[in-house]
Design an enzyme around this catalytic site. Structure first.
Site, short mmCIF file in Angstrom:
data_model
loop_
_atom_site.label_atom_id
_atom_site.label_comp_id
_atom_site.label_asym_id
_atom_site.label_seq_id
_atom_site.Cartn_x
_atom_site.Cartn_y
_atom_site.Cartn_z
N GLN A 1 0.81 -1.22 0.00
CA GLN A 1 0.00 0.00 0.00
C GLN A 1 0.84 1.27 0.00
O GLN A 1 0.36 2.31 -0.41
CB GLN A 1 -0.93 0.01 1.21
CG GLN A 1 -2.10 -0.95 1.06
CD GLN A 1 -2.92 -1.09 2.33
OE1 GLN A 1 -2.36 -1.23 3.40
NE2 GLN A 1 -4.23 -1.06 2.20
N ARG B 1 4.00 -0.38 12.90
CA ARG B 1 3.80 -1.71 12.34
C ARG B 1 3.93 -1.62 10.82
O ARG B 1 3.31 -0.76 10.20
CB ARG B 1 2.41 -2.23 12.72
CG ARG B 1 2.04 -3.53 12.05
CD ARG B 1 0.61 -3.98 12.40
NE ARG B 1 0.30 -5.17 11.64
CZ ARG B 1 -0.84 -5.38 10.99
NH1 ARG B 1 -1.82 -4.49 11.03
NH2 ARG B 1 -1.02 -6.50 10.31
N HIS C 1 1.43 -9.71 4.14
CA HIS C 1 0.25 -8.86 4.02
C HIS C 1 -0.25 -8.98 2.55
O HIS C 1 -0.30 -8.01 1.83
CB HIS C 1 0.60 -7.42 4.39
CG HIS C 1 -0.58 -6.60 4.79
ND1 HIS C 1 -0.69 -5.99 6.01
CD2 HIS C 1 -1.73 -6.29 4.12
CE1 HIS C 1 -1.84 -5.33 6.08
NE2 HIS C 1 -2.48 -5.49 4.95
N ASN D 1 -1.40 -11.29 7.98
CA ASN D 1 -2.37 -10.24 8.22
C ASN D 1 -3.71 -10.64 7.62
O ASN D 1 -3.79 -10.94 6.42
CB ASN D 1 -1.93 -8.93 7.58
CG ASN D 1 -3.01 -7.87 7.71
OD1 ASN D 1 -3.23 -7.34 8.79
ND2 ASN D 1 -3.73 -7.60 6.63
N GLU D 2 -4.75 -10.63 8.41
CA GLU D 2 -6.11 -10.92 7.96
C GLU D 2 -6.17 -12.07 6.96
O GLU D 2 -6.65 -11.92 5.83
CB GLU D 2 -6.74 -9.65 7.34
CG GLU D 2 -6.81 -8.50 8.33
CD GLU D 2 -7.63 -7.32 7.82
OE1 GLU D 2 -8.12 -7.37 6.67
OE2 GLU D 2 -7.81 -6.35 8.58
N ASN E 1 -7.67 -6.87 14.34
CA ASN E 1 -8.08 -5.69 13.58
C ASN E 1 -9.59 -5.54 13.73
O ASN E 1 -10.34 -6.46 13.42
CB ASN E 1 -7.74 -5.84 12.10
CG ASN E 1 -6.24 -5.91 11.85
OD1 ASN E 1 -5.44 -5.66 12.75
ND2 ASN E 1 -5.86 -6.23 10.63
N TYR F 1 -12.93 -3.01 12.90
CA TYR F 1 -13.45 -1.84 12.18
C TYR F 1 -14.90 -1.51 12.49
O TYR F 1 -15.31 -0.37 12.38
CB TYR F 1 -13.27 -2.04 10.67
CG TYR F 1 -11.82 -1.94 10.25
CD1 TYR F 1 -11.24 -0.70 10.05
CD2 TYR F 1 -11.03 -3.06 10.10
CE1 TYR F 1 -9.91 -0.58 9.70
CE2 TYR F 1 -9.69 -2.96 9.76
CZ TYR F 1 -9.14 -1.70 9.56
OH TYR F 1 -7.82 -1.59 9.23
N GLU G 1 -5.14 -2.91 14.19
CA GLU G 1 -5.74 -1.93 13.28
C GLU G 1 -7.11 -1.55 13.79
O GLU G 1 -7.83 -2.37 14.35
CB GLU G 1 -5.93 -2.50 11.86
CG GLU G 1 -4.67 -2.70 11.09
CD GLU G 1 -4.93 -3.35 9.73
OE1 GLU G 1 -6.04 -3.18 9.17
OE2 GLU G 1 -4.03 -4.04 9.24
#
Ligand SMILES: *[C@@H]1O[C@H](CO)[C@@H](O)[C@H](O)[C@H]1NC(C)=O
Ligand SMILES: *[C@@H]1O[C@H](CO)[C@@H](O)[C@H](O)[C@H]1NC(C)=O
Ligand SMILES: *[C@@H]1O[C@H](CO)[C@@H](O)[C@H](O)[C@H]1NC(C)=O
Ligand SMILES: *[C@@H]1O[C@H](CO)[C@@H](O)[C@H](O)[C@H]1NC(C)=O
Length: 506
Positions: free
Chosen positions: A103, A161, A207, A252-253, A394, A396, A466
């Site tokens: 990203q 991170r 990731h 990650n996720e 994480n 949201y 996150e």
């Protein structure tokens, strides 16, 4: 809960804040304290949901006097009874930021980085990417990271991170196929610069950027050969960076990687089930999400084995970063809706956390997915139970659940296995705001989720890695509104508030 870290998206730079603490004294909550949890089920705060959201102006009467996150005191959030202050957190609490390699780094060309599946995906399916963007340049973190570290200092953060781009260090996916020294130097320099600025580095190994060379060779994570290549990559990172980096996450996720990448076709590699996606080009993936998850879990295990050999005595810790929403029954009086809220949690969080805690997949998934769900050997099961030093979380927001109707039992897919209709704002909760992506803003869900993990998963150490809010800028905001960023500030503060309560009461 011994330690918690909270990472918050701060927007423009895709930076996020990490909060971490060691909770010690835990006074019992009074009724009044518990009432402070924000959410529809607390009875007293139907209007609080309205205050938090992307398009809310600052002119509301309810807004407290101190609204800057950077303030030494975090100040009131929504009136005096909803206060949280920096001194409410333990001294060693880490306020930090976070990014992922793809990203932000850029530097696709001329830096020796090998191609990944995401490079292919962004260029082949621009219609699936917001504004058709690619990550060839990104925000050029690769050359500008020192400016970002200055900003981290300005924000008074002390944790960062980031993820390692696998193909930046191993362009063709494995050590024997060549090391990119320039890439290794980049991460060494980044780590040294962070430490020189008293910012603790935290690394995520994967990731979502699967090396293109391995995708071509055997299909990446659909094939079990990935496990030994991941082991080698992880070992390489521990050996090169493990002397200075104490906090490691393998994946990650991973649930998003499996479902969005192999069932819904929304993320790389864009594979989908014909029963989920109209005109799905790749077909046949009723098993793939489960295989990809299985191989991610076995890769996690392989990496942890290497970590125990090399880095344990340095005081390092290794875990995994899982995303989970909170699920509320659409109708709290319907036992089916309640059951499906529970199912949704098992399919998202339990899919990974049950194996990593108890050595096997959730019972509901074993029953529904049946022979399409891979199994762990007894030896793997035993090792899995000892494979987490912490759970990265994480969070949201929330969704509402009810059973899907009219499913066709011969149309096999992850979504049909789960069988839940996942909805957004519904009566009687329609006062709640959603983010641009449609996630229901629901700070109370964070508290519920922390409690759920504590109760169901043997009270592990939890790091919130996150949290934050997505908001599409369609050009209708004024510059003043955009820079003020009121909705996001309220979002972040309300979750910090919940964190503060969680430290004390759960
Ligand atoms: C990766 O493989 C390609 C094609 O075989 C080769 O040209 C390149 O040199 C390799 N990269 C490294 C760093 O060895
Ligand atoms: C659930 O049932 C209770 C008691 O019958 C009722 O007061 C309440 O309005 C119901 N809630 C919903 C959302 O239907
Ligand atoms: C169920 O799905 C199968 C496979 O797509 C299809 O052939 C069949 O017609 C469907 N049955 C009904 C009742 O829709
Ligand atoms: C821009 O976004 C806002 C908030 O979602 C929405 O109300 C508005 O209609 C959008 N305007 C345009 C031109 O898309």
């Amino acid at each position: 809960m011994a330690t918690t870290t909270l990472t918050l998206f701060l927007g423009v730079l895709a930076l996020t804040s990490i909060l971490s603490f060691n909770a010690e004294a835990r006074p019992q909550p009074s009724d009044e304290d518990l009432g402070i949890v924000i959410g529809p089920n607390t009875g007293l705060d139907d209007d609080l949901g309205i205050v938090i959201g992307p398009h809310v102006s600052e002119d509301l009467d309810m807004v407290g006097p101190h609204t800057n996150l950077e303030d030494e005191e975090l100040g009131t959030i929504i009136g005096p009874e909803f206060e949280i202050h920096k001194h409410d957190f333990p001294k060693d609490f880490i306020f930090g930021t976070a990014v992922s390699a793809f990203q932000v780094e850029g530097a696709k060309k001329g830096s020796g980085r090998g191609l990944t599946r995401w490079d292919e995906f962004t260029h082949m399916f621009p219609d699936k990417v917001e504004r058709g963007d690619d990550a060839d340049i990104g925000v050029d973190f690769y050359t500008r990271y020192k400016d970002d570290i200055k900003l981290m200092k300005e924000l008074k953060t002390n944790g960062f991170r980031f993820s390692i781009s696998w193909t930046r260090v191993l362009p063709n996916g494995s050590v024997r196929k060549g090391v990119n020294k320039e890439g290794v130097k980049f991460y060494n320099d980044l780590i040294d610069e962070l430490i020189a600025n008293e910012i603790q580095p935290s690394i995520t190994l994967f990731h979502w950027e699967s090396p293109f060379a391995l995708e071509m060779e055997y299909g990446g994570f659909v094939d079990e050969r990935i496990v030994e290549d991941f082991r080698e990559f992880a070992k390489f990172c521990f050996e090169n960076f493990g002397d200075r980096v104490k906090n490691w996450a393998t994946f990650n996720e991973p649930s998003v990687y499996s479902v969005a990448g192999y069932s819904k076709g929304k993320k790389a590699p864009g594979r989908c089930s014909p029963f989920e996606v109209l005109n799905c080009p790749s077909g046949d993936s009723s098993e793939e999400p489960y295989k990809v998850t299985h191989n991610q879990i076995l890769s996690h295990l392989a990496a942890v084995e290497e970590f125990r050999k090399c880095c344990q005595e340095n005081g390092g810790k290794i875990g995994i970063v899982l995303v989970s929403h909170w699920y509320e029954p659409k109708d709290p009086n319907s036992s089916k809706d309640v059951e499906y809220a529970r199912r949704a949690l098992e399919y998202q969080l339990g899919w990974f956390l049950r194996p990593l805690t108890y050595g096997h997949y959730p019972a509901v998934m074993q029953k529904d997915v049946n022979i399409r769900l891979p199994e762990f050997t007894e030896e793997e099961s035993e090792k899995l139970k000892k494979s987490l030093d912490f759970v990265g979380l994480n969070y949201y927001g929330a969704f509402f659940t009810t059973p899907l109707t009219n499913t066709n039992s011969s149309e096999l897919s992850y979504t049909n296995d789960l069988g839940a209709k996942i909805s957004r704002n519904i009566y009687p909760f329609s006062f709640l705001c959603t983010t641009s992506m449609g996630i229901v803003i629901y700070p109370a869900g964070l508290m519920n989720l922390l409690r759920h993990i504590q109760d169901e998963y043997k009270n592990p150490e939890i790091y919130i890695m996150e949290n934050g809010m997505d908001e599409i800028d369609n050009g209708t905001k004024t510059l003043a509104e955009a820079t003020n960023d009121y909705g996001r500030k309220e979002f972040i503060k309300s979750h910090i508030l919940i964190m503060g309560k969680a430290i004390r009461y759960i």
